[in-house]
Scaffold this active site. Structure first.
Site, short mmCIF file in Angstrom:
data_model
loop_
_atom_site.label_atom_id
_atom_site.label_comp_id
_atom_site.label_asym_id
_atom_site.label_seq_id
_atom_site.Cartn_x
_atom_site.Cartn_y
_atom_site.Cartn_z
N THR A 69 37.20 38.20 37.72
CA THR A 69 36.40 39.41 37.92
C THR A 69 34.98 39.04 38.36
OG1 THR A 69 37.71 40.57 36.26
CG2 THR A 69 35.54 41.50 36.76
N ASN A 147 49.22 41.95 41.79
CA ASN A 147 49.52 41.67 40.38
C ASN A 147 50.57 42.59 39.79
OD1 ASN A 147 47.09 43.36 40.86
ND2 ASN A 147 47.24 43.74 38.67
N SER A 194 41.38 32.37 38.77
CA SER A 194 41.12 32.46 37.33
C SER A 194 41.98 31.46 36.57
CB SER A 194 41.45 33.88 36.88
OG SER A 194 41.14 34.06 35.53
N GLY A 195 41.36 30.77 35.60
CA GLY A 195 42.06 29.73 34.88
C GLY A 195 43.24 30.21 34.05
N THR A 232 24.98 27.51 31.59
CA THR A 232 25.60 26.26 31.15
C THR A 232 27.12 26.36 31.33
OG1 THR A 232 23.83 25.98 29.58
CG2 THR A 232 25.80 24.66 29.19
N CYS A 318 45.11 44.87 32.41
CA CYS A 318 43.85 45.62 32.36
C CYS A 318 44.07 47.11 32.42
CB CYS A 318 42.94 45.29 33.54
SG CYS A 318 43.06 43.68 34.12
N1 PLP Z 1 42.72 39.93 40.16
C1 PLP Z 1 44.02 40.02 39.87
C2 PLP Z 1 45.00 40.15 40.98
C3 PLP Z 1 44.45 39.95 38.54
O1 PLP Z 1 45.76 40.02 38.25
C4 PLP Z 1 43.48 39.82 37.51
C5 PLP Z 1 43.88 39.80 36.10
O2 PLP Z 1 44.94 40.21 35.72
C6 PLP Z 1 42.13 39.72 37.87
C7 PLP Z 1 41.79 39.77 39.21
C8 PLP Z 1 41.07 39.54 36.85
O3 PLP Z 1 40.99 38.22 36.45
P1 PLP Z 1 40.17 37.82 35.15
O4 PLP Z 1 40.96 38.31 33.99
O5 PLP Z 1 40.08 36.34 35.17
O6 PLP Z 1 38.85 38.48 35.27
#
Ligand code: PLP
Length: 378
Positions: A69, A147, A194-195, A232, A318
């Site tokens: 994000t 997603n 994203s990790g 940091t 989310c």
């Molecule tokens: N973008 C996509 C396609 C995602 O599936 C997600 C999380 O599910 C995100 C962004 C957000 O990632 P983060 O949780 O690392 O902020």
């Protein structure tokens, strides 16, 4: 527990867990300090950065952030001037909220925001993309892998096409579900990941900036991450990435083959059931499969499975607490298809037995529910 919600988050690699306490005991120093122990910590950060850059063919410089994000926000607002009035910016209608909400904000500030249509799998409609692109387009953000459905956008074709029409436009791609889950190395200006989607920790993200591209975005402060993202570094998160990237990079073909195999097994098992609509397209991402079980409430199904220790999702993590019909509307689902959706998502160590067991439980739960509904005359 059978965990089939790996698009929401993944379990950290066992190797990392095994080495974690040593890191916390001995490598907890601030990587910006200049004594030896801190320099050792710094070298873990730099080794991981190099590994991440190698994972995308050394085409990008990598900067660490806190999450996907943050990366998307920085890419979008860092690429655009303060005054966006009248600026044409383009995204797709099925983006994750981390991109979509930024574009809503840009719309509020007076930008000329265009939402490109997608097909029912969340794949960008190329004709509509071409139609909305103008020579004055300033910014484009198209997600790599959707997603919800696992639909894969052909980022390279979209990027190359945009370069001809609007050579000054910045092209960002949200690669949170695509990074190390597809074989193609994406071509764009900024790619964010994203990790926690690749078996590293939550709270660590990656911003890939194409070599030679001058990115103006930054977080002001102490100048860490070459001035792009002050603060940091999350060294434990970066350490977790080291294991995760190394693993996914070196086992990509096997992992993709394994997860595609699981999708096939799942579909075979549920083929005994009527009223099943596949919301993921053939050729989509290997780790996500989305199906509607018409007549079943997705949430009822999810909780019935949860009662048996099987964890799945009805959509993205989310949005699962917010009843937001935006994505289902954009994908063109009717009410029954939207409400009966279930998303299963796999990772490298999901087993065939787990998938068969989950599929059989879904078949039984759906059949029992339908018998009950028939008895009640519904
Ligand atoms: N973008 C996509 C396609 C995602 O599936 C997600 C999380 O599910 C995100 C962004 C957000 O990632 P983060 O949780 O690392 O902020």
């Amino acid at each position: 527990m059978i965990y089939l919600d790996n698009a929401a988050t993944t379990k950290p690699m066992q190797f990392f867990i095994d080495n974690c306490s040593d890191f916390l005991e001995n490598k907890w120093f601030n990587p910006s300090a200049i004594y030896k122990d801190a320099v050792d910590t710094k070298s873990i950060v730099e080794n991981t950065r190099e590994l991440a850059q190698r994972s995308l063919g050394n085409k990008y410089n990598c900067y660490f952030s806190s999450c996907g994000t943050e990366g998307a926000n920085l890419a979008i607002f860092g690429s655009l001037p303060k005054d966006v009035k009248g600026l044409r910016v383009i995204t797709s209608a099925t983006e994750h909220p981390c991109v979509y909400e930024c574009f809503k904000e840009l719309e509020g500030r007076g930008a000329d925001v265009q939402y490109v249509n997608t097909d029912e799998y969340g794949v960008v409609d190329f004709e509509d993309f071409k139609h909305k692109l103008t020579p004055k387009t300033a910014f484009i953000s198209i997600m790599h892998v959707n997603n919800i459905t696992g639909g894969v956008n052909d980022i390279n074709t979209l990027y190359e096409y945009s370069k001809n029409v609007c050579p000054d436009a910045v092209f960002h791609s949200d690669g949170v579900q695509g990074y190390l889950k597809t074989k193609t190395i994406p071509k764009c200006h900024i790619y964010t990941a994203s990790g926690h989607k690749i078996n590293a920790l939550k709270g660590i993200g990656l911003i890939f900036v194409r070599k030679g591209f001058k990115f103006g975005g930054k977080l002001y402060g102490g100048g860490q991450e070459k001035g792009l993202r002050s603060g940091t570094e999350n060294t434990l998160g970066i350490y977790s990435l080291n294991f995760a990237i190394d693993f996914w990079m070196h086992n990509l073909d096997d992992n993709l083959r394994h997860m595609s195999g699981l999708q096939k097994v799942f579909l075979e098992e549920i083929s005994r059931l009527d009223g099943v609509v596949l919301n993921s397209c053939p050729g989509g991402s290997s780790h996500i499969i989305n199906i509607s079980f018409i007549g079943m409430g997705g949430e009822i199904l999810l909780h019935s499975l949860e009662g048996e220790g099987i964890y799945v999702s009805t959509g993205s993590a989310c949005s699962s607490r917010k009843k937001d019909p935006r994505l289902s509307n954009a994908l063109g689902y009717d009410k029954s298809r939207a409400e009966s959706q279930l998303r299963l998502s796999f990772t490298h160590d999901t087993t065939k037995d787990e998938v068969i067991y989950a599929a059989n439980r879904i078949v039984d739960i759906c059949n029992n529910h339908r018998i009950l509904m028939r008895r009640k005359g519904r």
